[in-house]
Enzyme design. Structure first.
Site, PDB file in Angstrom:
ATOM      1  N   ASP A  69      -2.794  -7.051   7.174  1.00 23.00           N
ATOM      2  CA  ASP A  69      -1.547  -6.763   6.329  1.00 23.00           C
ATOM      3  C   ASP A  69      -0.586  -7.845   6.291  1.00 23.00           C
ATOM      4  OD1 ASP A  69       1.078  -5.229   5.848  1.00 23.00           O
ATOM      5  OD2 ASP A  69      -0.121  -3.559   6.087  1.00 23.00           O
ATOM      6  N   ILE A  70      -0.061  -7.952   4.908  1.00 17.24           N
ATOM      7  CA  ILE A  70       0.795  -8.940   4.688  1.00 17.24           C
ATOM      8  C   ILE A  70       2.295  -8.832   5.150  1.00 17.24           C
ATOM      9  CG2 ILE A  70      -0.530 -10.277   2.919  1.00 17.24           C
ATOM     10  CD1 ILE A  70       1.492  -8.542   0.768  1.00 17.24           C
ATOM     11  N   ASN A 130      -1.240   6.798   6.855  1.00 18.69           N
ATOM     12  CA  ASN A 130      -0.200   7.506   6.170  1.00 18.69           C
ATOM     13  C   ASN A 130      -0.858   8.236   4.838  1.00 18.69           C
ATOM     14  OD1 ASN A 130       1.532   6.575   7.914  1.00 18.69           O
ATOM     15  ND2 ASN A 130       2.043   4.491   6.882  1.00 18.69           N
ATOM     16  N   GLN A 157       3.126   6.954   2.640  1.00 15.83           N
ATOM     17  CA  GLN A 157       2.046   6.117   2.236  1.00 15.83           C
ATOM     18  C   GLN A 157       2.589   5.488   0.804  1.00 15.83           C
ATOM     19  OE1 GLN A 157      -1.286   8.472   0.767  1.00 15.83           O
ATOM     20  NE2 GLN A 157      -2.394   6.574   0.161  1.00 15.83           N
ATOM     21  N   HIS A 171      -6.087   4.137   3.638  1.00 14.40           N
ATOM     22  CA  HIS A 171      -6.160   3.107   4.477  1.00 14.40           C
ATOM     23  C   HIS A 171      -5.692   3.363   5.802  1.00 14.40           C
ATOM     24  CE1 HIS A 171      -2.130   2.698   2.551  1.00 14.40           C
ATOM     25  NE2 HIS A 171      -1.695   2.450   3.564  1.00 14.40           N
ATOM     26  N   PHE A 172      -6.271   2.710   6.921  1.00 19.49           N
ATOM     27  CA  PHE A 172      -5.678   2.741   8.183  1.00 19.49           C
ATOM     28  C   PHE A 172      -5.244   1.511   8.714  1.00 19.49           C
ATOM     29  CE2 PHE A 172      -9.433   5.514   7.276  1.00 19.49           C
ATOM     30  CZ  PHE A 172      -9.017   6.630   7.817  1.00 19.49           C
ATOM     31  N   HIS A 173      -4.214   1.652   9.342  1.00 17.95           N
ATOM     32  CA  HIS A 173      -3.382   0.711   9.838  1.00 17.95           C
ATOM     33  C   HIS A 173      -3.797   0.459  11.283  1.00 17.95           C
ATOM     34  CE1 HIS A 173       0.009   0.258   6.891  1.00 17.95           C
ATOM     35  NE2 HIS A 173      -0.387   1.645   6.739  1.00 17.95           N
TER      36      HIS A 173
HETATM   37  P1  AMP Z   1       1.378   2.392   3.475  1.00 17.32           P
HETATM   38  O1  AMP Z   1       2.837   2.555   3.412  1.00 17.32           O
HETATM   39  O2  AMP Z   1       0.766   3.182   4.455  1.00 17.32           O
HETATM   40  O3  AMP Z   1       0.815   2.668   2.044  1.00 17.32           O
HETATM   41  O4  AMP Z   1       0.972   0.911   3.821  1.00 17.32           O
HETATM   42  C1  AMP Z   1       0.656  -0.103   2.824  1.00 17.32           C
HETATM   43  C2  AMP Z   1       0.601  -1.632   3.629  1.00 17.32           C
HETATM   44  O5  AMP Z   1      -0.117  -2.172   2.676  1.00 17.32           O
HETATM   45  C3  AMP Z   1       1.783  -1.933   4.198  1.00 17.32           C
HETATM   46  O6  AMP Z   1       1.840  -2.169   5.498  1.00 17.32           O
HETATM   47  C4  AMP Z   1       2.011  -3.416   3.264  1.00 17.32           C
HETATM   48  O7  AMP Z   1       2.340  -4.385   4.066  1.00 17.32           O
HETATM   49  C5  AMP Z   1       0.429  -3.528   2.846  1.00 17.32           C
HETATM   50  N1  AMP Z   1      -0.011  -4.557   1.748  1.00 17.32           N
HETATM   51  C6  AMP Z   1       0.679  -4.342   0.521  1.00 17.32           C
HETATM   52  N2  AMP Z   1       0.141  -5.340  -0.274  1.00 17.32           N
HETATM   53  C7  AMP Z   1      -0.888  -5.981   0.196  1.00 17.32           C
HETATM   54  C8  AMP Z   1      -1.671  -7.062  -0.029  1.00 17.32           C
HETATM   55  N3  AMP Z   1      -1.610  -7.673  -1.215  1.00 17.32           N
HETATM   56  N4  AMP Z   1      -2.436  -7.438   1.082  1.00 17.32           N
HETATM   57  C9  AMP Z   1      -2.396  -7.082   2.283  1.00 17.32           C
HETATM   58  N5  AMP Z   1      -1.528  -6.044   2.719  1.00 17.32           N
HETATM   59  C10 AMP Z   1      -0.749  -5.486   1.692  1.00 17.32           C
END
Ligand code: AMP
Ligand code: ZN
Length: 139
Positions: free
Chosen positions: A33-34, A89, A96, A102-104
């Protein structure tokens, strides 16, 4: 395999946007995750596009979720964290932002900055059972 040309994570799956890959199978992809909540925060996604879990094919879910034990173990041993939160989320109201399931995997250590507000409540007499009946009837 469904894909959405406007979806950020579908673009990552297609190789149109780079990612820092941890694990890739025919059906799923794990990458860093970036915007990490903690160092070593990993995302795990099904390759097929589904905005939310309820729209995801159960076999795609199974092919994704089966990677969780080894990923959690790898994150834990690589970062030296004491535990891992696996979060999903589901829907904007649930936090979300990216509309592709996606799973964190978030490494946790004692006293870190990540907190939950977990306002556990109680049910009135019979309320839990009637809600359970309603939920079961929709399975
Ligand atoms: P959510 O709030 O559950 O939709 O989480 C989305 C996640 O995607 C966040 O933790 C962001 O930091 C991550 N994210 C967004 N763009 C990228 C990317 N290009 N590469 C890796 N992670 C990303
Ligand atoms: Zn997508």
């Amino acid at each position: 395999m469904k894909t959405d040309s406007d979806c950020l994570f579908c673009k990552i799956v297609a190789g149109e946007i780079p990612c820092c890959t941890i694990l890739e199978t025919d059906d799923a992809l794990a990458f860093m995750d970036i915007g990490p909540i903690a160092r070593g925060h990993v995302l795990l996604i099904p390759k097929t596009h589904a905005e939310t879990l309820d729209a995801l094919d159960s076999s795609a879910m199974a092919a994704t979720a089966r990677l969780l034990p080894s990923l959690v173990s790898a994150v834990q041993t690589a970062t030296g964290c004491q535990g891992v939160n696996v979060l999903q989320n589901n829907g904007t109201v649930a936090g979300q932002i990216v509309p592709h399931v996606h799973f964190h995997l978030i490494p946790r250590v004692e006293g870190d900055a990540f907190t939950f507000n977990w306002p556990a409540g109680t049910y009135d007499e019979g309320e839990m059972e009637s809600l359970a009946i309603k939920i079961r009837s929709r399975l």
